[in-house]
Design a protein around this motif. Structure first.
Motif, PDB file in Angstrom:
ATOM      1  N   GLU A   1      49.375  46.340  79.511  1.00  0.00           N
ATOM      2  CA  GLU A   1      49.628  45.022  80.094  1.00  0.00           C
ATOM      3  C   GLU A   1      49.557  43.950  79.002  1.00  0.00           C
ATOM      4  O   GLU A   1      48.633  43.945  78.193  1.00  0.00           O
ATOM      5  CB  GLU A   1      48.598  44.727  81.177  1.00  0.00           C
ATOM      6  N   TYR A   2      50.548  43.073  78.994  1.00  0.00           N
ATOM      7  CA  TYR A   2      50.615  42.000  78.010  1.00  0.00           C
ATOM      8  C   TYR A   2      50.392  40.661  78.683  1.00  0.00           C
ATOM      9  O   TYR A   2      50.747  40.468  79.845  1.00  0.00           O
ATOM     10  CB  TYR A   2      51.979  41.994  77.309  1.00  0.00           C
ATOM     11  N   LEU A   3      49.796  39.735  77.933  1.00  0.00           N
ATOM     12  CA  LEU A   3      49.567  38.380  78.412  1.00  0.00           C
ATOM     13  C   LEU A   3      50.290  37.391  77.513  1.00  0.00           C
ATOM     14  O   LEU A   3      50.661  37.711  76.379  1.00  0.00           O
ATOM     15  CB  LEU A   3      48.069  38.062  78.425  1.00  0.00           C
TER      16      LEU A   3
ATOM     17  N   GLN B   1      47.599  32.409  78.311  1.00  0.00           N
ATOM     18  CA  GLN B   1      46.597  33.223  79.007  1.00  0.00           C
ATOM     19  C   GLN B   1      45.529  33.721  78.041  1.00  0.00           C
ATOM     20  O   GLN B   1      44.336  33.688  78.353  1.00  0.00           O
ATOM     21  CB  GLN B   1      47.268  34.403  79.715  1.00  0.00           C
ATOM     22  N   ILE B   2      45.943  34.191  76.866  1.00  0.00           N
ATOM     23  CA  ILE B   2      44.982  34.663  75.859  1.00  0.00           C
ATOM     24  C   ILE B   2      44.125  33.505  75.362  1.00  0.00           C
ATOM     25  O   ILE B   2      42.916  33.645  75.181  1.00  0.00           O
ATOM     26  CB  ILE B   2      45.709  35.360  74.685  1.00  0.00           C
TER      27      ILE B   2
ATOM     28  N   CYS C   1      53.849  38.294  73.009  1.00  0.00           N
ATOM     29  CA  CYS C   1      53.325  39.168  74.062  1.00  0.00           C
ATOM     30  C   CYS C   1      52.103  39.834  73.445  1.00  0.00           C
ATOM     31  O   CYS C   1      52.209  40.556  72.457  1.00  0.00           O
ATOM     32  CB  CYS C   1      54.356  40.220  74.463  1.00  0.00           C
TER      33      CYS C   1
ATOM     34  N   LYS D   1      46.481  42.724  76.742  1.00  0.00           N
ATOM     35  CA  LYS D   1      45.392  42.131  77.521  1.00  0.00           C
ATOM     36  C   LYS D   1      44.027  42.377  76.885  1.00  0.00           C
ATOM     37  O   LYS D   1      43.149  41.533  76.936  1.00  0.00           O
ATOM     38  CB  LYS D   1      45.420  42.708  78.936  1.00  0.00           C
ATOM     39  N   ASP D   2      43.864  43.532  76.256  1.00  0.00           N
ATOM     40  CA  ASP D   2      42.561  43.891  75.673  1.00  0.00           C
ATOM     41  C   ASP D   2      42.459  43.566  74.175  1.00  0.00           C
ATOM     42  O   ASP D   2      41.543  44.028  73.500  1.00  0.00           O
ATOM     43  CB  ASP D   2      42.270  45.368  75.908  1.00  0.00           C
TER      44      ASP D   2
END
Length: 58
Positions: free
Chosen positions: A2-4, A8-9, A40, A43-44
């Motif tokens: 999953e990309y943010l 968001q980051i 992109c 998420k982690d």
């Protein structure tokens, strides 16, 4: 995976979107991909740590 988005980051890390774009462009964020002028980011992904330098003044 999953990309943010940069925004968001930035919110997750407590940093500005500009900071996130800068570290991504310098290759400091593992797995970040530039796609159509937008980053992109996994998420982690971990926020890059500042390098501590030991400066001694004389």
């Amino acid at each position: 995976m999953e990309y943010l988005t940069t925004n968001q980051i930035a919110e997750l890390w407590g940093k500005s979107p500009r900071y996130v774009r800068e570290v991504c462009s310098r290759g400091k964020v593992e797995g970040a991909i530039l796609k159509d002028n937008s980053w992109c980011i996994p998420k982690d992904a971990k926020m890059p740590q500042k390098k501590v330098t030991n400066k001694t003044t004389k």
